[in-house]
Design an enzyme around this catalytic site. Structure first.
Site, PDB file in Angstrom:
ATOM      1  N   HIS A  82       0.850  -1.197   0.000  1.00  0.00           N
ATOM      2  CA  HIS A  82       0.000   0.000   0.000  1.00  0.00           C
ATOM      3  C   HIS A  82       0.880   1.238   0.000  1.00  0.00           C
ATOM      4  O   HIS A  82       1.866   1.315   0.728  1.00  0.00           O
ATOM      5  CB  HIS A  82      -0.900   0.036   1.238  1.00  0.00           C
ATOM      6  CG  HIS A  82      -1.721   1.292   1.327  1.00  0.00           C
ATOM      7  ND1 HIS A  82      -2.883   1.469   0.606  1.00  0.00           N
ATOM      8  CD2 HIS A  82      -1.515   2.443   2.019  1.00  0.00           C
ATOM      9  CE1 HIS A  82      -3.358   2.681   0.865  1.00  0.00           C
ATOM     10  NE2 HIS A  82      -2.550   3.287   1.716  1.00  0.00           N
ATOM     11  N   ARG A 168     -14.488  12.963   9.215  1.00  0.00           N
ATOM     12  CA  ARG A 168     -13.230  13.618   9.585  1.00  0.00           C
ATOM     13  C   ARG A 168     -12.869  14.714   8.586  1.00  0.00           C
ATOM     14  O   ARG A 168     -12.312  15.750   8.952  1.00  0.00           O
ATOM     15  CB  ARG A 168     -12.106  12.579   9.645  1.00  0.00           C
ATOM     16  CG  ARG A 168     -12.201  11.648  10.839  1.00  0.00           C
ATOM     17  CD  ARG A 168     -11.313  10.426  10.657  1.00  0.00           C
ATOM     18  NE  ARG A 168      -9.949  10.820  10.342  1.00  0.00           N
ATOM     19  CZ  ARG A 168      -9.132  10.097   9.569  1.00  0.00           C
ATOM     20  NH1 ARG A 168      -9.540   8.967   9.031  1.00  0.00           N
ATOM     21  NH2 ARG A 168      -7.902  10.525   9.343  1.00  0.00           N
ATOM     22  N   SER A 183      -7.350   3.720   9.464  1.00  0.00           N
ATOM     23  CA  SER A 183      -8.068   3.781   8.195  1.00  0.00           C
ATOM     24  C   SER A 183      -7.354   2.950   7.130  1.00  0.00           C
ATOM     25  O   SER A 183      -7.955   2.126   6.428  1.00  0.00           O
ATOM     26  CB  SER A 183      -8.192   5.242   7.744  1.00  0.00           C
ATOM     27  OG  SER A 183      -8.774   5.327   6.464  1.00  0.00           O
TER      28      SER A 183
END
Length: 446
Positions: A82, A168, A183
């Protein structure tokens, strides 16, 4: 259990229990807890932080809020990668076949882009016929048979995270390391991976602007991985200038092909070898990073990684001939050179501003439902440290409009992302640090 009591507890700097965090996430997901109460809790976290256990509990609660992929039918250790995002970040298109060629299964679910350029799935749609959606059975079967598949992320992966992130974004609580870390990691855990390599960008074109903050985020995510039984390695990498030379979907696919041919930009090639080596080691195909690095170098040199790219594309309905003939990829109608006005040495390239310019050309989305033009983008002809003479091309715009005012605006915007100096300009390190369960190893590589 009352939500107001949990808000007060976190407001006072106390740690919530696993059950309390589960109550909050479940209640918010179902709508029983309203936005205004979750906003208050998020602000309390923003100011008081979370313990490592709280962050891990939050991560798991969000991962369990929707679908979770079961990759257990696939043999071997499944390793995912990622990136926290950047400009010209083409690594997945290179790493997926490179790591699969080493025998490590790559079963990856990726998303579409919002902002600078398209996401991995948008880029893959540049390949004629490529199917970004597969049934669960076909996805698992393909990885089992050829070792790699990249598909579009399920619409019901971590719905609690999607809802909380949207909140948020409008309550000034985005820049919270526990909330950012949970997250990111909740999506990786829900995708069923066994181990995770994180590319944490730092600098002007990254979400995290400072090295210290980037290292803190990396440490938080590595710690979450350890808490939930997923070995995680984070590599802190530079995003003061774009990675590679291409910014734009089909342009980045072409650059990925060049890299697998051994003809790609030095920084993109080196980063993929580093990330790939960590993935190969975590996948159990090498005992050390150095051994894994030798494996990835040989797979790139021999052409085995490029062969795996073609096999992957063909298995998923894409035209493998595009790997040998990248001119078949979507191509913009106009190529407009951007010339330097003065002599000098490139001292900086504003990666974020360049990404915004590419988005204005049509390569990215300002809003979620915007269409993307896969053919447009920007090719850099000069990078930091390169000497330039007045009139020399520093970048090339790939456009599907030749309207004079638009062309002049895009040309000027691109020219303004470059800063020049009179003398020599050292390049920033490509890699600043590697964070593992053993700690932070600071590294500087050119």
């Amino acid at each position: 259990m009352r939500t107001v009591d949990l808000i007060q507890k976190k407001r006072d700097g106390k740690a919530l229990t696993t059950d309390e965090i589960e109550f909050l996430i479940r209640g918010y997901s179902t709508g029983e807890i309203p936005d205004y109460q979750m906003s208050a809790w998020a602000m309390a976290v923003f100011f008081n932080g979370m313990t490592a256990k709280e962050t891990a509990d939050l991560t798991l609660a969000m991962a369990r809020s929707g679908d979770q992929a079961d990759l257990s039918p696939i043999e071997g250790i499944k390793v995912d990668k990622h990136s926290t995002g950047g400009v010209g970040d083409t690594t997945t298109l290179i790493l997926a076949p490179l790591v699969a060629a080493a025998g490590v299964p790559v079963a990856k679910m990726s998303g579409r882009g919002l902002g600078h350029t398209g996401g991995t799935i948008d880029k893959l749609e540049s390949i004629a016929g490529y199917r970004v959606e597969l049934s669960k059975e076909d996805f698992l079967r393909q990885v089992q048979q050829i070792g790699v598949s990249v598909i579009s992320q399920s619409g019901n992966i971590t719905p609690a995270d999607k809802k909380l992130y949207g909140l948020r974004d409008v309550t000034a609580t985005v820049e919270s390391i526990p909330l950012i870390a949970s997250s990111i990691m909740s999506k990786k855990i829900a995708s069923g991976t066994d181990a995770i390599v994180l590319d944490v960008k730092t600098g002007g074109g990254a979400f995290m602007k400072s090295l210290d903050e980037s290292i803190k985020l990396a440490q938080a995510m590595v710690e979450i991985g350890g808490q939930v039984g997923r070995e995680t390695v984070a590599v802190i990498t530079d995003m003061e200038e774009p990675l590679g030379l291409a910014v734009g979907n089909a342009l980045e696919v072409r650059e990925a092909i060049d890299t697998l041919r051994g003809e790609g930009p030095a920084d993109l090639t080196e980063l993929c070898l580093v990330l790939g080596a960590h993935m190969v080691r975590l996948g159990g195909k090498a005992a050390t990073y150095e051994e894994a690095r030798s494996i990835t170098e040989e797979l790139l040199r021999s052409g085995a990684a490029l062969d795996k790219l073609k096999e992957w594309w063909q298995a998923q309905g894409g035209n493998p001939e595009m790997a040998d003939h990248p001119e078949l990829l979507p191509t913009a109608e106009y190529q407009v050179p951007v010339a330097a006005v003065d002599d000098g040495v490139v001292s900086a390239i504003d990666a974020e501003a360049l990404g915004v310019t590419a988005m204005m050309l049509g390569a990215g989305r300002a809003k979620k439902d915007d269409d993307i033009d896969l053919s447009v983008g920007i090719l850099l002809r000069k990078k930091v440290g390169d000497r330039v003479t007045a009139g020399e091309t520093i970048a090339e715009l790939h456009m599907n409009s030749n309207e004079p005012m638009f062309t002049e605006d895009m040309t000027q915007r691109t020219r303004e992302v470059f800063t020049f100096a009179a003398g020599e300009m050292p390049k920033a390190p490509l890699i600043y640090a590697v964070v593992t369960k053993h700690g932070v190893e600071r590294i500087h590589t050119d």
